[in-house]
Scaffold this motif. Sequence first.
Motif, short mmCIF file in Angstrom:
data_model
loop_
_atom_site.label_atom_id
_atom_site.label_comp_id
_atom_site.label_asym_id
_atom_site.label_seq_id
_atom_site.Cartn_x
_atom_site.Cartn_y
_atom_site.Cartn_z
N SER A 39 0.82 -1.21 0.00
CA SER A 39 0.00 0.00 0.00
C SER A 39 0.86 1.26 0.00
CB SER A 39 -0.90 0.02 1.24
OG SER A 39 -1.58 1.26 1.32
N PRO A 40 0.55 2.21 -0.89
CA PRO A 40 1.28 3.48 -0.87
C PRO A 40 0.90 4.34 0.32
CG PRO A 40 -0.45 3.56 -2.52
CD PRO A 40 -0.43 2.15 -1.98
N TRP A 41 -0.15 3.98 1.03
CA TRP A 41 -0.65 4.78 2.16
C TRP A 41 -0.14 4.28 3.50
CZ3 TRP A 41 -2.19 8.74 -0.28
CH2 TRP A 41 -2.82 8.62 -1.50
N ARG A 42 0.62 3.21 3.51
CA ARG A 42 1.14 2.66 4.77
C ARG A 42 2.66 2.60 4.72
NH1 ARG A 42 -3.41 -1.41 4.79
NH2 ARG A 42 -4.79 -0.58 6.36
N ASP A 43 3.27 2.85 5.85
CA ASP A 43 4.71 2.67 6.00
C ASP A 43 4.89 1.40 6.84
OD1 ASP A 43 7.41 3.08 5.90
OD2 ASP A 43 7.43 4.65 7.43
N PRO A 44 5.24 0.28 6.21
CA PRO A 44 5.27 -1.00 6.93
C PRO A 44 5.98 -0.99 8.29
CG PRO A 44 5.56 -1.41 4.61
CD PRO A 44 5.59 0.09 4.80
N PRO A 45 7.14 -0.33 8.44
CA PRO A 45 7.78 -0.40 9.77
C PRO A 45 6.98 0.30 10.87
CG PRO A 45 9.19 0.76 8.20
CD PRO A 45 7.96 0.35 7.48
N ASP A 46 6.08 1.20 10.48
CA ASP A 46 5.27 1.91 11.47
C ASP A 46 3.94 1.22 11.73
OD1 ASP A 46 7.22 3.84 11.69
OD2 ASP A 46 6.28 5.17 10.22
N TYR A 47 3.66 0.14 11.00
CA TYR A 47 2.39 -0.56 11.13
C TYR A 47 2.48 -1.57 12.27
CZ TYR A 47 -2.00 -2.65 9.68
OH TYR A 47 -3.29 -3.09 9.64
N GLY A 48 1.51 -1.58 13.12
CA GLY A 48 1.47 -2.53 14.23
C GLY A 48 2.05 -1.96 15.50
N GLU A 49 1.84 -2.68 16.56
CA GLU A 49 2.32 -2.29 17.89
C GLU A 49 3.59 -3.06 18.22
OE1 GLU A 49 0.78 -2.90 22.43
OE2 GLU A 49 -0.72 -2.58 20.87
N PRO A 50 4.67 -2.37 18.56
CA PRO A 50 5.92 -3.08 18.87
C PRO A 50 5.75 -4.03 20.06
CG PRO A 50 6.29 -0.71 18.73
CD PRO A 50 4.81 -0.93 18.70
N LEU A 51 6.33 -5.21 19.93
CA LEU A 51 6.35 -6.15 21.04
C LEU A 51 7.63 -5.93 21.83
CD1 LEU A 51 5.15 -9.39 19.20
CD2 LEU A 51 3.85 -8.00 20.82
N GLN A 52 7.51 -5.90 23.13
CA GLN A 52 8.65 -5.62 23.99
C GLN A 52 9.72 -6.70 23.84
OE1 GLN A 52 7.47 -5.18 28.05
NE2 GLN A 52 9.31 -4.07 28.60
N ASN A 53 10.97 -6.26 23.70
CA ASN A 53 12.13 -7.15 23.57
C ASN A 53 12.00 -8.12 22.41
OD1 ASN A 53 13.32 -6.03 25.91
ND2 ASN A 53 12.06 -7.34 27.18
N SER A 54 11.47 -7.64 21.30
CA SER A 54 11.25 -8.50 20.15
C SER A 54 11.36 -7.68 18.86
CB SER A 54 9.86 -9.13 20.23
OG SER A 54 9.58 -9.84 19.06
N PRO A 55 11.83 -8.29 17.78
CA PRO A 55 11.86 -7.58 16.50
C PRO A 55 10.49 -7.57 15.82
CG PRO A 55 12.74 -9.78 16.21
CD PRO A 55 12.46 -9.60 17.69
N TYR A 56 9.51 -8.26 16.42
CA TYR A 56 8.19 -8.39 15.83
C TYR A 56 7.22 -7.33 16.34
CZ TYR A 56 9.88 -12.89 14.24
OH TYR A 56 10.61 -13.87 13.64
N LYS A 57 6.19 -7.11 15.54
CA LYS A 57 5.12 -6.21 15.92
C LYS A 57 3.83 -7.01 16.00
CE LYS A 57 7.14 -2.05 14.31
NZ LYS A 57 6.85 -0.69 14.01
#
Length: 75
Positions: A39-57
């Motif tokens: 999507s041109p309207w989303r910035d993937p790294p900013d999508y989702g809620e960061p999980l603490q101590n994890s590279p995942y969202k």
Amino acid sequence: MSDDGWTWELSSKAEDDLDALSPADQDRILDKLDEVVSSPWRDPPDYGEPLQNSPYKKIRVGEFRLSVSFRQDDL
């Protein structure tokens, strides 16, 4: 994957859980992940809620919660 080289990756637990779902639910989730990276309207790294101590969202697709990471491949 998008034209900008973004990809997504599920955590191993999320992959296992995805495999246990119906094909319709799997398609719904995979379509959403593909939409996020294309999507041109989303910035993937900013999508989702960061999980603490994890590279995942944490992201939500309907009633499902996923652990996913987004990365941009070198072009």
